[in-house]
Design an enzyme around this catalytic site. Structure first.
Site, mmCIF file in Angstrom:
data_model
loop_
_atom_site.group_PDB
_atom_site.id
_atom_site.type_symbol
_atom_site.label_atom_id
_atom_site.label_comp_id
_atom_site.label_asym_id
_atom_site.label_seq_id
_atom_site.Cartn_x
_atom_site.Cartn_y
_atom_site.Cartn_z
ATOM 1 N N ASN A 137 36.280 47.354 47.267
ATOM 2 C CA ASN A 137 37.419 47.426 46.425
ATOM 3 C C ASN A 137 37.010 48.117 44.904
ATOM 4 O O ASN A 137 36.214 47.371 44.435
ATOM 5 C CB ASN A 137 37.862 46.039 46.062
ATOM 6 C CG ASN A 137 39.065 45.937 45.563
ATOM 7 O OD1 ASN A 137 40.235 46.335 46.055
ATOM 8 N ND2 ASN A 137 39.255 45.253 43.914
ATOM 9 N N GLU A 138 37.619 48.967 44.512
ATOM 10 C CA GLU A 138 37.298 49.547 43.109
ATOM 11 C C GLU A 138 35.701 49.542 42.814
ATOM 12 O O GLU A 138 35.309 48.947 41.957
ATOM 13 C CB GLU A 138 37.854 48.735 42.149
ATOM 14 C CG GLU A 138 39.788 48.782 42.381
ATOM 15 C CD GLU A 138 40.364 47.988 41.122
ATOM 16 O OE1 GLU A 138 39.561 46.887 40.537
ATOM 17 O OE2 GLU A 138 41.516 48.113 41.092
ATOM 18 N N HIS A 177 48.519 36.306 37.460
ATOM 19 C CA HIS A 177 48.937 37.591 37.612
ATOM 20 C C HIS A 177 50.158 37.656 38.479
ATOM 21 O O HIS A 177 50.326 36.781 39.139
ATOM 22 C CB HIS A 177 47.750 38.356 38.429
ATOM 23 C CG HIS A 177 47.780 39.542 38.707
ATOM 24 N ND1 HIS A 177 48.595 40.298 39.515
ATOM 25 C CD2 HIS A 177 47.281 40.606 37.790
ATOM 26 C CE1 HIS A 177 48.376 41.555 39.321
ATOM 27 N NE2 HIS A 177 47.475 41.917 38.167
ATOM 28 N N GLU A 213 47.779 49.176 44.771
ATOM 29 C CA GLU A 213 47.968 47.980 44.115
ATOM 30 C C GLU A 213 49.040 48.428 42.879
ATOM 31 O O GLU A 213 48.394 49.618 42.179
ATOM 32 C CB GLU A 213 46.873 47.480 43.385
ATOM 33 C CG GLU A 213 46.091 46.944 44.447
ATOM 34 C CD GLU A 213 44.828 46.060 43.827
ATOM 35 O OE1 GLU A 213 44.773 46.101 42.849
ATOM 36 O OE2 GLU A 213 43.732 45.979 44.444
ATOM 37 N N ARG A 243 33.532 38.322 40.388
ATOM 38 C CA ARG A 243 33.475 39.190 41.547
ATOM 39 C C ARG A 243 32.713 40.370 41.246
ATOM 40 O O ARG A 243 32.201 40.510 40.055
ATOM 41 C CB ARG A 243 34.842 39.538 41.956
ATOM 42 C CG ARG A 243 35.614 40.210 41.094
ATOM 43 C CD ARG A 243 37.020 40.684 41.460
ATOM 44 N NE ARG A 243 37.364 41.589 40.333
ATOM 45 C CZ ARG A 243 38.624 42.232 40.505
ATOM 46 N NH1 ARG A 243 39.474 41.454 41.254
ATOM 47 N NH2 ARG A 243 39.095 42.767 39.514
ATOM 48 N N GLU A 269 42.884 34.650 38.476
ATOM 49 C CA GLU A 269 44.199 35.461 38.189
ATOM 50 C C GLU A 269 45.548 34.787 38.884
ATOM 51 O O GLU A 269 46.438 35.401 39.313
ATOM 52 C CB GLU A 269 43.850 36.494 39.316
ATOM 53 C CG GLU A 269 42.762 37.613 38.796
ATOM 54 C CD GLU A 269 42.772 38.862 39.298
ATOM 55 O OE1 GLU A 269 42.801 39.175 40.461
ATOM 56 O OE2 GLU A 269 42.314 39.659 38.663
HETATM 57 C C1 GAL Z 1 42.811 45.136 40.439
HETATM 58 C C2 GAL Z 1 41.977 44.249 41.709
HETATM 59 C C3 GAL Z 1 42.666 43.332 42.230
HETATM 60 C C4 GAL Z 1 43.269 42.422 41.008
HETATM 61 C C5 GAL Z 1 44.023 43.178 40.133
HETATM 62 C C6 GAL Z 1 44.653 42.399 38.974
HETATM 63 O O1 GAL Z 1 41.873 46.022 39.727
HETATM 64 O O2 GAL Z 1 41.653 45.250 42.893
HETATM 65 O O3 GAL Z 1 41.674 42.613 42.784
HETATM 66 O O4 GAL Z 1 42.171 41.731 40.309
HETATM 67 O O5 GAL Z 1 43.220 44.150 39.719
HETATM 68 O O6 GAL Z 1 45.605 43.424 38.142
#
Ligand code: GAL
Length: 676
Positions: free
Chosen positions: A151-152, A356, A305, A113, A353
């Site tokens: 996103n970020e 996660h 998040e 990504r 992920e």
């Molecule tokens: C963030 C991201 C998410 C996911 C997450 C995992 O930085 O925006 O999409 O990847 O990390 O910790």
């Protein structure tokens, strides 16, 4: 302040929701579980570009219509993301030139990504198109809480598109090549530019890169990504959507954005935050991220998040226990967040992920972690009145400001400084940590912003300073402020050009000192000062000019010479630390300094007990967030009521290790904490 953050709807609770990765029957269970947990907000579409636009210009939004209808029926709102952080595979095929290039020339392609060259015209056009499509289709939806653009932001490109855009940025900044050559000091190593076309991003080169070029490129990247963000916002507005717009900052160990600038372009500022340690310092990290974001936002903000169940440390994921998840969630809220949102709703069964954490773990809802999610949902409902913002004044009353500057970070990232162990982020964080441990509220301050309300202003190692910042710091002290300047600050101008005649040249007059030599210490080596403080990493041979000695080096090569100096200027003072205090000594330094200037902890009795106490102001009064990170039970007493249990605190409220309370204070309440 935006509508989202105004707080009348209580706190936002939920997280990233990716139903396109799941069969329909799971959606049904999702809605049932979201209702059970009290989820009111999701973030959808973040990585959905490939399903949304399977071929160039051909959109398929039927699935998204269905997702939104499903949420709508369940009464759940959503942030709609523009999916531009992850272009689809066809995009690489059609626009190979729009893929990012690393400094070593490697072109990165799809398969993960965040693969985009931010300056590539094709990428920018595709982003505008997809943003416009979404805004036209969903921009008026009543459940749309806001836009989550991208996103970020943070993929750095060093390819030909970046080079061309960088040159344009430099032309606008410097006007002509001779000014650039002068600013970049290109007389060194035969770098003089005679044609704009010869200027490149700092790519892989034979030896050290030009530091002024490195820092300008970072400034350019932040501006360039901001321009790309602005374009998407323009499309959203052109389509008639008036919903609030944000983009989620990441607070990692690197930094690609000038958040102060970016904050001005958002209706509400949001961040993603992941603990960087499973140890107790993680709690200080929550406070650090929250104080920074509240400061960037100038008030309330959104946590977009966090990880519900895991803490990633280099190569393994430790469990974030439920109590900690709840304490962290309230920790963000205590310091101004209007939300408790997570990545992500449901743990992935597959994909990069899949390990996660999530609100719904692999195990499913029959788990202690999901029970905690339900508990958190109930707690957020119980404290909903705290979300209502006060009509005026700050959410948190702070008398100390810490200067934060992306340029400070970037300039210390340039190569070959006297001691590369010196890190801007570590210095800022260490200062904040000392104040956190002392239970003292603080804000972060933008260089040149109004700092007159702060009794103490800290400037952690900011190697390069421009004229305006020097004048600002001088005016602060002259107006009676107490300035504390960390080592290696103000040594150079904004192009990293060292001021000659003695360090720190830009601040010598203000600090009243002249440093003759910078003398780094070997890794692991420490020395002591005459006040008992321990120092590491860095020392300086310093002479006092108009300043007085506060402490001297007690041993080592500099024994007997001043280490900490203070100059009085009317009612104000300017203090210079020529060495790096180890954390324990830094803690002691700040405690003493705060006492000297009448800056007191939020709840003095709590200091040292492991109980974190934050006072947040809301429309109906003040609330004490009590987060017990310690190992022994404590009793907190004063006139108020704990919103979580409905109990009065007048005769004392017992908090066992890990527990939390959110106390509505009665006016004039005084508080006592005792270990039990
Ligand atoms: C963030 C991201 C998410 C996911 C997450 C995992 O930085 O925006 O999409 O990847 O990390 O910790």
């Amino acid at each position: 302040m935006s509508e989202i953050a105004s707080g009348t709807a209580g706190f936002l609770f939920g997280g990233d929701y990716n139903p396109e990765q799941w069969p329909r029957e799971v959606w049904t269970e999702d809605m049932e579980l979201m209702r059970r947990a009290g989820v009111n907000t999701t973030t959808i579409g973040v990585f959905s570009w490939a399903v949304l636009e399977p071929r160039e210009g051909e959109f398929d939004a039927a699935w998204l219509d269905e997702v939104i209808a499903t949420l709508d029926e369940a009464g759940i709102s959503f942030f709609l993301a523009t999916p531009t952080a992850s272009p689809p595979p066809w995009f690489t095929r059609v626009y190979p030139d729009a893929m990012p290039v690393r400094p070593d020339g490697t072109r990165v392609v799809h398969g993960s990504r965040d693969t985009y060259a931010i300056s590539a015209p094709a990428y920018r056009a595709a982003c505008r198109r997809v943003a416009r499509f979404l805004a036209e289709r969903y921009g008026q939806h009543p459940r749309l809480r806001g836009w989550h653009v991208h996103n970020e932001y943070g993929t750095i490109d060093h390819g030909p598109h970046a080079a061309a855009a960088f040159r344009r940025w430099l032309q606008a900044k410097y006007g002509d090549l001779s000014t650039l050559n002068d600013a970049w000091y290109t007389a060194f190593w035969s770098q003089h530019y005679s044609d704009w076309e010869d200027i490149l991003p700092p790519r892989q080169t034979q030896y050290l890169a030009n530091p002024a070029q490195v820092v300008d490129f970072k400034r350019f990247c932040s501006d360039e990504m901001l321009a790309a963000y602005d374009e998407q916002v323009a499309e959203i507005r052109a389509a008639g959507s008036t919903a609030q717009v944000t983009t989620n900052f990441m607070l990692p160990t690197w930094n690609h954005l000038d958040q102060w600038d970016w904050a001005e372009h958002q209706d509400v500022v949001s961040i993603d935050h992941y603990l960087d340690t499973s140890g107790p310092d993680g709690e200080a990290h929550v406070a650090y991220a929250s104080d920074l974001t509240r400061s960037w936002a100038g008030g309330a903000w959104l946590l977009m998040e966090q990880n519900a169940t895991g803490i990633r440390e280099t190569d393994r994921t430790f469990v974030k226990d439920s109590d900690r998840m709840i304490r962290n969630s309230l920790g963000y809220i205590a310091r101004g967040s209007q939300s408790s949102l997570f990545f992500q709703w449901r743990a992935g069964a597959a994909g990069a992920e899949s390990w996660h954490g999530a609100l719904v773990p692999h195990t499913g809802p029959q788990s202690r972690s999901f029970d905690a999610v339900v508990r958190l949902g109930a707690m957020l409902a119980q404290i909903a009145e705290v979300a209502e913002l006060p009509a005026e004044g700050p959410l948190i009353e702070a008398q100390i400001g810490i200067v934060w500057d992306a340029n400070g970070w970037w300039s210390l990232d340039t190569p070959h400084l006297p001691n590369e162990e010196l890190s801007y982020a570590a210095e800022v964080r260490a200062t904040h940590r000392s104040l956190w441990r002392a239970g003292i509220a603080c804000d972060f301050v933008r260089p040149r912003a109004d700092a007159t309300g702060y009794r103490i202003l800290a400037v952690p190692s900011m190697f390069a300073l421009d004229d305006a910042t020097v004048s600002w710091l001088t005016a602060y002290v002259e107006a009676g402020g107490h300035l504390v300047v960390g080592h290696f600050t103000g040594v150079a101008d904004e192009n990293q050009r060292v001021v000659l005649g003695g360090y720190p040249g830009r601040l010598r007059d203000l600090l009243g000192v002249r440093v003759e030599e910078i003398r780094p210490l070997a890794a692991g080596r420490t020395h002591t000062l005459t006040d008992g403080a321990e120092i590491e990493q860095w020392t300086e041979r310093m002479h006092l000019e108009t300043a007085d000695e506060v402490a001297a080096y007690a041993d080592g090569d500099l024994a007997g010479l001043p280490a900490i100096a203070r100059r009085r200027v009317g009612g104000g003072t300017a203090t210079y630390l020529s060495a790096r205090l180890v954390q324990k000594s830094r803690d002691a330094f700040w405690t003493t300094l705060c006492q000297a200037h009448g800056v007191t902890p939020t709840l003095p009795d709590a200091v040292g007990t492991g109980l974190e106490v934050v006072r947040r102001r809301a429309a109906r009064g003040d609330y004490l967030f009590c987060l017990h990170h310690g190992n022994e039970a404590v009793r907190i007493a004063g006139t108020g009521e704990d919103l979580l249990t409905g109990r009065t605190t007048d005769r004392g409220l017992l908090l066992t290790p890990g527990e939390v309370a959110v106390i509505r204070e009665r006016p004039g309440a005084t508080w006592h904490v005792t270990a039990v």
